[in-house]
Design a protein around this motif. Structure first.
Motif, mmCIF file in Angstrom:
data_model
loop_
_atom_site.group_PDB
_atom_site.id
_atom_site.type_symbol
_atom_site.label_atom_id
_atom_site.label_comp_id
_atom_site.label_asym_id
_atom_site.label_seq_id
_atom_site.Cartn_x
_atom_site.Cartn_y
_atom_site.Cartn_z
ATOM 1 N N VAL A 97 -12.652 14.613 11.457
ATOM 2 C CA VAL A 97 -13.700 13.601 11.620
ATOM 3 C C VAL A 97 -14.768 13.813 10.553
ATOM 4 C CG1 VAL A 97 -15.407 12.611 13.201
ATOM 5 C CG2 VAL A 97 -13.267 13.555 14.100
ATOM 6 N N PRO A 98 -15.195 12.758 9.872
ATOM 7 C CA PRO A 98 -16.267 12.918 8.874
ATOM 8 C C PRO A 98 -17.527 13.509 9.504
ATOM 9 C CG PRO A 98 -15.220 10.772 8.643
ATOM 10 C CD PRO A 98 -14.673 11.376 9.901
ATOM 11 N N LYS A 137 -10.360 2.224 7.903
ATOM 12 C CA LYS A 137 -9.673 3.473 7.525
ATOM 13 C C LYS A 137 -10.116 3.904 6.124
ATOM 14 C CE LYS A 137 -6.543 6.799 7.518
ATOM 15 N NZ LYS A 137 -5.092 6.615 7.662
ATOM 16 N N GLN A 138 -10.255 2.952 5.196
ATOM 17 C CA GLN A 138 -10.737 3.282 3.856
ATOM 18 C C GLN A 138 -12.143 3.887 3.906
ATOM 19 O OE1 GLN A 138 -9.897 -0.727 2.018
ATOM 20 N NE2 GLN A 138 -9.231 0.563 0.317
ATOM 21 N N LEU A 139 -12.997 3.323 4.754
ATOM 22 C CA LEU A 139 -14.352 3.854 4.893
ATOM 23 C C LEU A 139 -14.324 5.299 5.393
ATOM 24 C CD1 LEU A 139 -16.015 0.693 6.467
ATOM 25 C CD2 LEU A 139 -16.714 1.730 4.309
ATOM 26 N N MET A 140 -13.442 5.585 6.342
ATOM 27 C CA MET A 140 -13.332 6.952 6.860
ATOM 28 C C MET A 140 -12.819 7.908 5.778
ATOM 29 S SD MET A 140 -14.504 6.841 9.903
ATOM 30 C CE MET A 140 -15.623 5.552 9.294
ATOM 31 N N ILE A 141 -11.843 7.452 4.988
ATOM 32 C CA ILE A 141 -11.338 8.282 3.893
ATOM 33 C C ILE A 141 -12.447 8.557 2.884
ATOM 34 C CG2 ILE A 141 -9.773 8.303 1.905
ATOM 35 C CD1 ILE A 141 -7.742 6.833 3.637
ATOM 36 N N HIS A 142 -13.227 7.532 2.579
ATOM 37 C CA HIS A 142 -14.340 7.690 1.632
ATOM 38 C C HIS A 142 -15.302 8.772 2.126
ATOM 39 C CE1 HIS A 142 -16.986 5.936 -1.584
ATOM 40 N NE2 HIS A 142 -17.881 6.597 -0.883
ATOM 41 N N LEU A 143 -15.632 8.764 3.417
ATOM 42 C CA LEU A 143 -16.557 9.749 3.962
ATOM 43 C C LEU A 143 -15.933 11.145 3.962
ATOM 44 C CD1 LEU A 143 -18.124 7.790 6.966
ATOM 45 C CD2 LEU A 143 -19.024 8.082 4.651
ATOM 46 N N ARG A 145 -13.676 12.237 1.903
ATOM 47 C CA ARG A 145 -13.655 12.679 0.503
ATOM 48 C C ARG A 145 -15.037 13.173 0.085
ATOM 49 N NH1 ARG A 145 -11.676 8.116 -2.124
ATOM 50 N NH2 ARG A 145 -9.550 8.860 -1.733
ATOM 51 N N GLU A 146 -16.066 12.456 0.512
ATOM 52 C CA GLU A 146 -17.437 12.856 0.205
ATOM 53 C C GLU A 146 -17.748 14.225 0.821
ATOM 54 O OE1 GLU A 146 -21.293 11.888 -1.464
ATOM 55 O OE2 GLU A 146 -19.404 10.798 -1.599
ATOM 56 N N ASP A 147 -17.275 14.440 2.052
ATOM 57 C CA ASP A 147 -17.540 15.699 2.745
ATOM 58 C C ASP A 147 -16.795 16.868 2.136
ATOM 59 O OD1 ASP A 147 -19.098 14.237 4.486
ATOM 60 O OD2 ASP A 147 -17.593 14.139 6.069
ATOM 61 N N ASN A 148 -15.633 16.599 1.514
ATOM 62 C CA ASN A 148 -14.761 17.677 1.048
ATOM 63 C C ASN A 148 -14.712 17.829 -0.458
ATOM 64 O OD1 ASN A 148 -13.221 18.791 3.544
ATOM 65 N ND2 ASN A 148 -13.229 16.590 3.830
#
Length: 261
Positions: A97-98, A137-143, A145-148
Motif C-alpha cells: 500500500v502506498p 491502478k496507474q495512480l497507485m503505481i505512481h505513488l 514508485r514515488e515511495d520506492n
C-alpha cells in the motif's frame, strides 16, 4: 497494490475535483474510514490530521487514507484548498500500500491522471468504469514508485534525469551508430566523466554495456523478424567483423546468431 487486478478496485460514488468553500472543514468522525480515499491538493493552504499526526498542506500534497484511519482537515479561508478526492475499496488482499502522505514535486503526470479519472464520468463515456479502474491502478503505481525511488533518483534534478533518459532513448533508437561517450555527453550537456557516472546510476549499467545490449537486442529482432541473414544484420548494425559480431552476440544471448536465424 502493485499486484492487484484493476477489476478488484471498487469505485465508490464520492469523487470530484472541487474548490472548497471559505468555511469548509472536514470534521473528525467518531467512526474510522471504512475504505480508501485518495486526497490530492491542487492549490491553497490548509492542515490535515491523520491518526493524530498533523500535516501542513499545499500544492502537491497527496494522501492515501486507509480503512481504519481517523482524519480531519481545515484550510485558510483566503487561500481555499482545491482538492481531488477518490473513494474506493479493494476486494482482494492488499500487501503493498502506498504511504499515507507524500509531497509530489513532479505533478504533471499525476494531475493528468486525476483529471482523466473525473472526466470519464462527466458524460456517459463508453466503458468509463473499466477505464477508471485502470487509471486508478496507474495512480497507485505512481505513488508506489514515488515511495520506492532510490535516494540517488530523489536527489537528481528532473532536468538531469530527463537528459540521461533522452540520451538512453536516442541510443536505443539508433543502435547501428557506433556512439562515442564524448558525443553522448555533449548531447546531455555534461562532462564525459559525470555523464558516465550518472548514466550508470540511473540506467543501471555503463554506457558501453547499454550500447552493446541495445545493438544485440536489435540484432535479435532483425534475425527473427526481418528475414535478414547474419552477414546482413552485422553489416546493418555497423559491425565490420562478422566473427566479432558473432562472439559478442553469443556473449550476451548465450546463442550464436545462426541459431536465432
Amino acid at each position: 497494490m502493485l499486484h492487484i487486478s484493476p477489476k478488484s478496485l471498487v469505485l465508490l460514488p464520492a469523487f470530484a475535483k472541487i474548490v472548497c468553500e471559505p468555511g469548509w472543514r472536514w470534521a473528525r468522525r467518531e467512526k474510522p474510514m471504512a475504505n480508501y480515499d485518495l486526497f490530492y491538493v491542487w492549490s491553497g493552504e490548509g492542515e490535515v490530521e491523520v491518526n493524530g499526526t498533523h500535516y501542513e498542506v499545499g500544492p502537491g500534497s497527496c494522501f492515501l487514507f486507509r480503512p481504519g484511519d481517523y482524519t480531519s482537515a481545515t484550510h485558510h479561508p483566503q487561500r481555499p484548498l482545491v482538492l481531488s478526492y477518490i473513494h474506493f475499496a479493494v476486494n482482494e488482499n492488499v500487501h503493498d500500500v502506498p504511504n499515507r502522505y507524500r509531497q509530489l514535486n513532479d505533478t504533471v503526470d499525476f494531475e493528468y491522471m486525476l483529471s482523466r479519472y473525473v472526466r470519464l464520468f462527466l458524460v456517459q463515456t463508453y466503458a468509463a468504469e473499466e477505464e477508471a479502474q485502470l487509471v486508478l491502478k496507474q495512480l497507485m503505481i505512481h505513488l508506489l514508485r514515488e515511495d520506492n525511488q532510490l535516494p540517488v533518483e530523489k536527489k537528481a534534478s528532473n532536468q538531469l534525469m530527463e537528459a540521461i533518459h533522452e540520451v538512453a532513448n536516442f541510443v536505443r533508437q539508433n543502435p547501428s551508430i557506433m556512439h562515442r561517450v564524448e558525443d553522448l555527453a555533449i548531447r546531455a550537456q555534461l562532462s564525459p566523466r559525470y555523464f558516465s557516472m550518472k548514466f550508470k546510476e540511473m540506467i543501471g549499467m555503463s554506457v558501453q554495456t547499454y550500447m552493446i545490449r541495445t545493438r544485440i537486442e536489435r540484432a535479435q529482432h532483425l534475425l527473427m523478424h526481418a528475414g535478414m541473414n547474419v552477414t546482413e544484420v552485422a553489416d546493418a548494425l555497423g559491425y565490420r567483423d562478422i566473427f566479432f559480431f558473432s562472439r559478442q552476440f553469443k556473449q550476451y544471448t548465450g546463442r550464436s546468431p545462426s541459431e536465432i536465424r
